[in-house]
Each structure stands twice: as structure tokens, then as C-alpha cells.
Design a protein around this motif. Structure first.
Motif, PDB file in Angstrom:
ATOM      1  N   ARG A 152      45.305 -30.119  13.436  1.00  0.00           N
ATOM      2  CA  ARG A 152      44.826 -28.726  13.354  1.00  0.00           C
ATOM      3  C   ARG A 152      45.918 -27.730  13.710  1.00  0.00           C
ATOM      4  O   ARG A 152      46.148 -26.742  12.994  1.00  0.00           O
ATOM      5  CB  ARG A 152      43.637 -28.568  14.305  1.00  0.00           C
ATOM      6  N   GLU A 153      46.623 -27.986  14.816  1.00  0.00           N
ATOM      7  CA  GLU A 153      47.640 -27.037  15.258  1.00  0.00           C
ATOM      8  C   GLU A 153      48.857 -27.051  14.344  1.00  0.00           C
ATOM      9  O   GLU A 153      49.496 -26.018  14.142  1.00  0.00           O
ATOM     10  CB  GLU A 153      48.035 -27.324  16.701  1.00  0.00           C
ATOM     11  N   ALA A 154      49.194 -28.202  13.794  1.00  0.00           N
ATOM     12  CA  ALA A 154      50.304 -28.249  12.841  1.00  0.00           C
ATOM     13  C   ALA A 154      49.976 -27.406  11.612  1.00  0.00           C
ATOM     14  O   ALA A 154      50.828 -26.649  11.107  1.00  0.00           O
ATOM     15  CB  ALA A 154      50.593 -29.696  12.442  1.00  0.00           C
ATOM     16  N   GLN A 155      48.740 -27.521  11.121  1.00  0.00           N
ATOM     17  CA  GLN A 155      48.340 -26.724   9.970  1.00  0.00           C
ATOM     18  C   GLN A 155      48.305 -25.237  10.318  1.00  0.00           C
ATOM     19  O   GLN A 155      48.646 -24.385   9.494  1.00  0.00           O
ATOM     20  CB  GLN A 155      46.963 -27.189   9.468  1.00  0.00           C
ATOM     21  N   PHE A 202      48.185 -25.246  21.603  1.00  0.00           N
ATOM     22  CA  PHE A 202      47.615 -26.248  22.496  1.00  0.00           C
ATOM     23  C   PHE A 202      46.797 -27.261  21.694  1.00  0.00           C
ATOM     24  O   PHE A 202      46.002 -26.895  20.826  1.00  0.00           O
ATOM     25  CB  PHE A 202      46.719 -25.578  23.540  1.00  0.00           C
ATOM     26  N   ALA A 203      47.019 -28.528  22.003  1.00  0.00           N
ATOM     27  CA  ALA A 203      46.264 -29.599  21.357  1.00  0.00           C
ATOM     28  C   ALA A 203      45.995 -30.689  22.388  1.00  0.00           C
ATOM     29  O   ALA A 203      46.564 -30.709  23.474  1.00  0.00           O
ATOM     30  CB  ALA A 203      47.029 -30.161  20.155  1.00  0.00           C
ATOM     31  N   ALA A 212      47.833 -36.619  20.046  1.00  0.00           N
ATOM     32  CA  ALA A 212      47.864 -35.231  19.586  1.00  0.00           C
ATOM     33  C   ALA A 212      49.280 -34.836  19.188  1.00  0.00           C
ATOM     34  O   ALA A 212      49.500 -34.240  18.125  1.00  0.00           O
ATOM     35  CB  ALA A 212      47.328 -34.307  20.674  1.00  0.00           C
ATOM     36  N   GLY A 213      50.256 -35.144  20.038  1.00  0.00           N
ATOM     37  CA  GLY A 213      51.632 -34.791  19.742  1.00  0.00           C
ATOM     38  C   GLY A 213      52.175 -35.517  18.525  1.00  0.00           C
ATOM     39  O   GLY A 213      52.871 -34.923  17.688  1.00  0.00           O
ATOM     40  N   LEU A 214      51.847 -36.807  18.403  1.00  0.00           N
ATOM     41  CA  LEU A 214      52.356 -37.583  17.274  1.00  0.00           C
ATOM     42  C   LEU A 214      51.758 -37.099  15.963  1.00  0.00           C
ATOM     43  O   LEU A 214      52.462 -36.984  14.949  1.00  0.00           O
ATOM     44  CB  LEU A 214      52.048 -39.068  17.484  1.00  0.00           C
ATOM     45  N   SER A 215      50.449 -36.806  15.951  1.00  0.00           N
ATOM     46  CA  SER A 215      49.837 -36.348  14.697  1.00  0.00           C
ATOM     47  C   SER A 215      50.379 -34.982  14.299  1.00  0.00           C
ATOM     48  O   SER A 215      50.582 -34.711  13.112  1.00  0.00           O
ATOM     49  CB  SER A 215      48.317 -36.311  14.834  1.00  0.00           C
ATOM     50  N   MET A 224      38.840 -35.445   7.422  1.00  0.00           N
ATOM     51  CA  MET A 224      39.509 -36.174   8.501  1.00  0.00           C
ATOM     52  C   MET A 224      40.349 -37.315   7.944  1.00  0.00           C
ATOM     53  O   MET A 224      41.445 -37.584   8.428  1.00  0.00           O
ATOM     54  CB  MET A 224      38.470 -36.698   9.496  1.00  0.00           C
ATOM     55  N   GLU A 225      39.836 -37.999   6.919  1.00  0.00           N
ATOM     56  CA  GLU A 225      40.641 -39.059   6.306  1.00  0.00           C
ATOM     57  C   GLU A 225      41.899 -38.461   5.695  1.00  0.00           C
ATOM     58  O   GLU A 225      42.994 -39.021   5.829  1.00  0.00           O
ATOM     59  CB  GLU A 225      39.842 -39.802   5.245  1.00  0.00           C
ATOM     60  N   ALA A 226      41.763 -37.317   5.030  1.00  0.00           N
ATOM     61  CA  ALA A 226      42.931 -36.670   4.445  1.00  0.00           C
ATOM     62  C   ALA A 226      43.949 -36.304   5.518  1.00  0.00           C
ATOM     63  O   ALA A 226      45.155 -36.484   5.334  1.00  0.00           O
ATOM     64  CB  ALA A 226      42.498 -35.416   3.682  1.00  0.00           C
ATOM     65  N   ALA A 227      43.454 -35.818   6.673  1.00  0.00           N
ATOM     66  CA  ALA A 227      44.369 -35.464   7.758  1.00  0.00           C
ATOM     67  C   ALA A 227      45.137 -36.682   8.235  1.00  0.00           C
ATOM     68  O   ALA A 227      46.338 -36.611   8.519  1.00  0.00           O
ATOM     69  CB  ALA A 227      43.585 -34.847   8.918  1.00  0.00           C
TER      70      ALA A 227
END
Length: 630
Positions: A575-578, A553-554, A14-17, A343-346
């Protein structure tokens, strides 16, 4: 204009993405620092090593489906795995074979009684699938439904006493197997909302060549990660966050993205956040459970002389029996296929590339066809002293001890006298090859794997254990666990050990439940929850007075459809980055509009005066905002 500092707490998927997405989409505007308590990336997806040097998966084991799985897409793009999505995936399925072993017997279960055992396994699976497919069910928990189905069999099938015993023992084995698949303490603890909302991706569950940690390390490239930075407190409010670490380092930033496990949130949120989390956030955190699933790897030293003299084992004609590792949840259906492209795009955005370019990087290796890999497990048929305890009659006592997941049959007199209760939580054993053992990377140019002499003189197996039994095992010393494993193989002498295997074996085990960095394995919705609303509330950010998300939160526990999976954790970080990028865009647009409006209303040469509440934007450079940094 100085960059806006963002802290990411936790270096798991989660943190890395989140970090990669922020850098890929807003790298010219943000400085991203990842604070990781341990000395590795990947979190609960971690590579381990047996005494012989053999590499194993200590945590996450495989891709949970490959069609629409963003991490499979990412691994293909990175060249870590071959692209199998256009192939006939049936040839990559594993042939899961299952044998049944009663304690203190010289032979494996065979003939009619083996058919009874297989029938119990199949009927449990059918009942579990109904929890997903039959929306008319109104029971309080998954366990309530399974208990009712067990009672129906006991009441309607004309079973002899030996058949009833084998059916109950095999049903109990299958219950513990499902706990392993989903990380439950017990199915009595699981809301029916969980299997109805969890989405299972198409394609086989496939091991990760090179290991999950290799995927995490590829994601971590180019990210500023501070290892050994265990966060002690997060002070939050208008203007951002102030984060202190146990090593004395302290940081100020505009926002923090918290990706610690649900277990850590539950245990430490009162000490971690200042001011405390609002009541609605605390309630949502406590509505979801994180279970404990541990692996015990067993490695035997091989006496080569004895092994050379041993007769080749007879081929066993019986195949099949064990269900494919299966998480309760929907396959396909609304939302699953529709999300695949997004999801692939993410995944590709987090990798720093544009969607649509991945095909150019896919491996062109020649693909070989092969027969399905055979993985044989041996189920422990621990005695069930009172069959009714597996039915509705045992539900009240089981729920009173939640989330313990205790066995319904403590060892009684006879051959099981002196068996530690934790051992009754072990449901089966399987020997390498299996998905828990890491196979060489498929990356083009990766060094060839060469078996060492120590590995050649060793053989290994794996045991899984969950719930209260797992926690009891974790509290023991390595020597006590080693003695218990040796006792286990003495209790089940019909399970064939590798030729020349020496006793006692060496043991490497996980301790996810007691590890203060994780406090559990993976999450699920607790019994009584009508839906996954609590999961959404865990993911809801804490905002300042202007609505800017100061703390987000992720993690796998925050993804309603993919709880308990690595790709769920990954997607939650994206999601949270966006979310943060959208908030920054809105904030900066509002600031620009106010400045333009003020300029338009200011006489030429006069000072620009803006009205309205102050915006929570950085007013000093990151180097000035930092307190101490290690």
C-alpha cells in the motif's frame, strides 16, 4: 536523470513487500535501500533451532487462511508450497484434540466433569463469536461481554460446587487460549471494534513448509538490505529525510518508509523523529496496543533403553474438544472476497511477475490424501479461588491493572504453594507434531530431510504464555525458566511425557516483549475505541509543504482489517509503495507541465523561467546526497 533514493526502515514483511513493489513498479526511477537492525529478514516471523537441531517457528506460525492470502499466493508462485486452493480443504484441517489436567491429580479429567469442561470451552467460543456477529452489543470491551456471559451461566445453570469449579477453570483456560490466538494482554483491553473489523480469510490455518523465514528470504532476493543498521534518528521535512544509524552510517533520501513495530514506535518515537511526530500521530499510536505472546519450547533428551522397555501408550478414544486456532473477526462478507484478486495481484507484483502467470509455476507434484493430522493439547486447570472474579465483579480490578492481564487466582495454601505467578499464565502444552515445528520445504528440488541421531534421541513440546505473565517469564534467567518447566510437569503428573524423557528438559523461549527491536508480538485496538480510525491514522504519512509523503508508515499495526497477521504487514508495505509511486507520478507530471508551460511562454532562444513554489525533488545525485554509508 538520477534515481530518487527511498529508504525502507525494517526488513520484515512490510519492508520487504514495499521494497519489492517499488523496484517492480518504479525500478527505473528509484534506488531502494532497506535498513535492518538485525542480521536476518522476516522480523517477527523467525526460524529458531532447538538444541537437537530441530527447526521451529519462534514468531508467526502459519498462513491465516489461504483463500485470497497474498503470501500463500506468493509462496505457491515461488514453489515453496503446493497449491491447495482447488482442493477439498477439509482434508487439510487439523484434528485439534484436548484433554484437561487438574494439578496434583493422577488422572486426566474424564466422564461428566470433562463434559462440563468442554461445555465451558464451547460456550466461551460462542460468546466470543457474538462480539463479531452481534452489532447490537454496546459493551466497552470484548472482556465486558465475556464476563457478562460467564455470569449468566453461573446464575442460570444449576451447577454443583465441583461443576462450578471445573467450569470456571476451563473458562479461564479458554480466555488465556484466546489471548494466545490474538495476542491480547487480556480481553478486557480489547475494543469491540477489533473483532468487527478484523477479516478472517477462508481456508485452514496452515503451517508454512520450510518456515516463514524462507518466504521472507525469497522476497529479499535482489533487494539492497543493510544488516546491522539500527536507525537512531529520522530528520524529516521539505527536501526529504536524513537518517542516522547506531553504527555511524547516515543516509539522505527523498522519503523514508518506517516499518518498525508499534511497540518500537510507542517506546521511541520521541527520540526517533526530528521534529517530533504531530500530536494526532502520537495520539493514534497510543490508541492501539501491542500485546506479548511468547513460546517456550521444551526439549527432552530420550533414554533409548527406557523408551524401548516402555509399553506402547494406549490409544485415547476421546477426540476433539479444542477449538481450531481462531482469531476474532469476520469470515467472508463485504470486502474479504472482493479484495482477494487485488491482494493476489499485490503479491505477484511484489514478486516481480505479472498477475496471471503464477499458474505456470505451480507445483505439479502428485497430491496425496490423508487423514487429518492429530494435534493433542493438555489444558492446565489452574484453580480459580473466586469464580466471581471471572465475571463482571472482577472487571474493575482487572481494568485497573491493564494491560497486565493478571490471573484471578494467585497461588494459595496447599499444593500450589511456591508456584511462581508466571506459571499460572501457561494454559496448555502440546507435543510435536504441531504447527510450531517447521516441516521440510515443499520446493521442488529441495534437499530431502534426514533426521539426525540427536533429533532421534529427543522429543519436544511447546508452551504458550501471554501478557504480564509472559513479561515476568522474560525477565527470568534460562535456568529459572527451566526449573519452572520441570516444576510444571511435577504439578501435572497425569500428562504423559514421551517414553524415556529425562528431566529437567532443555528450554528455548522467545522474549518478544523485552526485545528492543520489537517490544511486543502483534497489535489490536484498545478498549473504548469505537472503530479502527486510529489504525488508519498510524498509517497516514507525514508530508512536506507540497503534500509529498516524506515519511510513511507500514506494518501489521497499520492494516485495519488484518492487524496482527503477516499478510497484513505484507499488504501494508504494498500500500505505501503504491502511495509513494502515485505521489512521484503526480509530482513529476506537475514538473513536466510547468516546464512545458514555461517553454511555451519563453521567446525563442531565451531562458526558461518557471513560476510557482519549489517542488521537493532531488537536485543532486544519490551519491552526492549520502553522508556516510556502511
Amino acid at each position: 536523470m538520477s534515481k530518487r533514493r527511498i529508504l525502507v526502515i525494517g526488513g520484515g514483511f512490510a519492508g520487504l513487500s514495499a521494497a519489492r513493489t517499488l523496484l517492480a513498479c518504479a525500478g527505473d526511477r528509484v534506488e531502494v535501500i532497506v535498513l535492518e537492525a538485525s542480521s536476518w529478514v522476516g522480523g517477527r516471523a523467525r526460524t529458531g533451532q532447538l538444541p537437537s537441531g530441530t527447526l521451529v517457528e519462534l514468531g508467526a506460525t502459519w498462513f491465516h487462511g489461504i483463500q485470497g492470502n497474498p503470501l500463500y499466493d506468493l509462496a505457491v508462485y515461488q514453489g515453496l508450497v503446493k497449491d491447495l486452493r482447488g482442493e477439498d480443504l477439509d482434508k487439510h484441517q487439523i484434528d485439534w484434540q484436548l484433554e484437561f489436567a487438574p494439578p496434583m491429580q493422577g488422572q486426566l479429567l474424564s466422564g461428566h466433569l470433562r463434559d462440563v469442561a468442554l461445555d465451558a470451552v464451547y460456550r466461551y467460543t460462542e460468546a466470543a463469536e457474538e462480539c463479531t456477529d452481534d452489532l447490537s452489543l454496546v459493551e466497552r470491551s470484548v472482556g465486558s461481554h465475556l464476563r457478562r456471559k460467564f455470569d449468566e451461566v453461573m446464575q442460570t445453570d444449576e451447577l454443583s460446587e465441583p461443576e462450578r469449579a471445573v467450569f470456571a477453570e476451563s473458562w479461564w483456560f479458554r480466555e488465556k487460549l484466546q489471548r494466545t490466538f490474538d495476542g491480547f494482554y487480556t480481553t478486557d483491553d480489547v475494543s469491540l471494534a477489533f473483532p468487527r473489523e478484523f477479516e478472517t480469510l477462508e481456508g485452514p490455518n496452515m503451517p508454512v513448509p520450510g518456515g516463514w523465514q524462507a518466504v521472507a528470504q525469497a522476497l529479499a532476493e535482489g533487494v539492497d538490505i543493510r544488516f546491522g543498521h539500527a536507525v537512531e534518528s529520522i530528520e524529516w521535512g521539505t527536501g526529504g529525510v536524513h537518517v542516522t544509524c547506531s553504527n555511524g552510517a547516515a543516509f539522505e533520501a527523498e522519503a523514508a518508509l518506517v516499518t518498525v513495530s508499534l511497540g518500537v514506535l510507542q517506546a521511541r518515537h520521541n527520540a526517533l523523529f526530528r521534529p517530533p511526530l504531530p500530536d494526532w500521530k502520537q495520539a493514534s499510536i497510543n490508541t492501539v496496543r501491542i500485546g506479548v505472546a511468547d513460546k517456550i519450547f521444551v526439549e527432552f533428551e530420550i533414554d533409548e533403553e527406557v523408551a524401548a522397555q516402555a509399553a506402547a501408550p494406549e490409544k485415547q478414544a476421546v477426540t476433539g474438544g479444542q477449538p481450531e486456532p481462531w482469531n476474532m473477526g469476520r469470515r467472508g462478507g463485504p470486502g474479504v472476497e472482493a479484495e482477494a484478486a487485488a491482494m493476489e495481484a499485490a503479491a505477484l507484483i511484489a514478486a516481480g511477475v505479472q498477475p496471471g502467470t503464477a499458474a505456470a509455476r505451480r507445483s505439479e507434484r502428485k497430491r496425496s490424501r490423508h487423514d487429518p493430522k492429530v494435534v493433542r493439547s493438555y489444558a492446565f486447570l489452574w484453580p480459580v479461588n473466586d469464580c466471581s472474579l471471572l465475571g463482571v465483579a472482577g472487571e474493575a480490578a482487572a481494568c485497573a491493572s491493564l494491560p497486565a492481564g493478571l490471573t484471578p487466582a494467585p497461588p494459595g495454601p496447599g499444593p500450589l504453594t511456591g508456584v511462581p505467578t508466571w506459571m499460572l499464565g501457561l494454559h496448555s502444552v502440546r507435543f510435536n507434531p504441531g504447527p510450531e515445528w517447521i516441516q521440510p520445504s515443499e520446493r521442488v528440488g529441495a534437499p530431502l530431510h534426514v533426521e539426525t541421531e540427536q533429533q532421534r534421541k529427543s522429543a519436544s513440546a511447546v508452551l504458550w504464555i501471554t501478557g504480564e505473565a509472559a513479561l515476568e517469564m522474560e525477565r527470568l534467567s534460562d535456568e529459572e525458566v527451566q526449573a519452572g518447566v520441570a516444576q510444571l510437569f511435577h504439578l501435572f503428573p497425569q500428562i504423559p511425557l514421551p517414553p524415556g524423557a529425562k528431566m529437567p528438559p532443555r528450554v528455548v523461549r522467545t522474549r518478544w516483549g523485552l526485545d528492543e527491536m520489537y517490544r511486543g508480538s502483534y497489535s489490536y485496538s484498545r478498549a473504548g475505541a469505537e472503530d479502527g480510525t486510529a489504525v488508519d491514522l498510524i498509517a497516514e504519512p507525514l508530508c512536506d509543504q507540497q503534500g509529498f509523503p516524506v515519511v510513511m508508515f507500514a506494518g501489521e499495526a497499520t492494516h485495519r482489517q488484518f492487524m496482527g497477521t503477516v499478510h497484513g504487514a505484507f499488504l501494508s508495505g504494498c500500500r505505501e509503495a503504491q502511495r509513494l509511486i502515485a505521489a512521484m507520478d503526480q509530482q513529476e507530471a506537475a514538473l513536466a507541465w510547468r516546464m512545458a508551460t514555461a517553454a511555451a511562454n519563453t521567446p525563442a532562444g531565451g531562458p526558461v523561467a518557471m513560476s510557482g513554489p519549489p517542488l521537493a525533488v532531488a537536485t543532486s545525485a544519490p551519491s552526492e546526497r549520502i553522508v556516510t554509508e556502511a
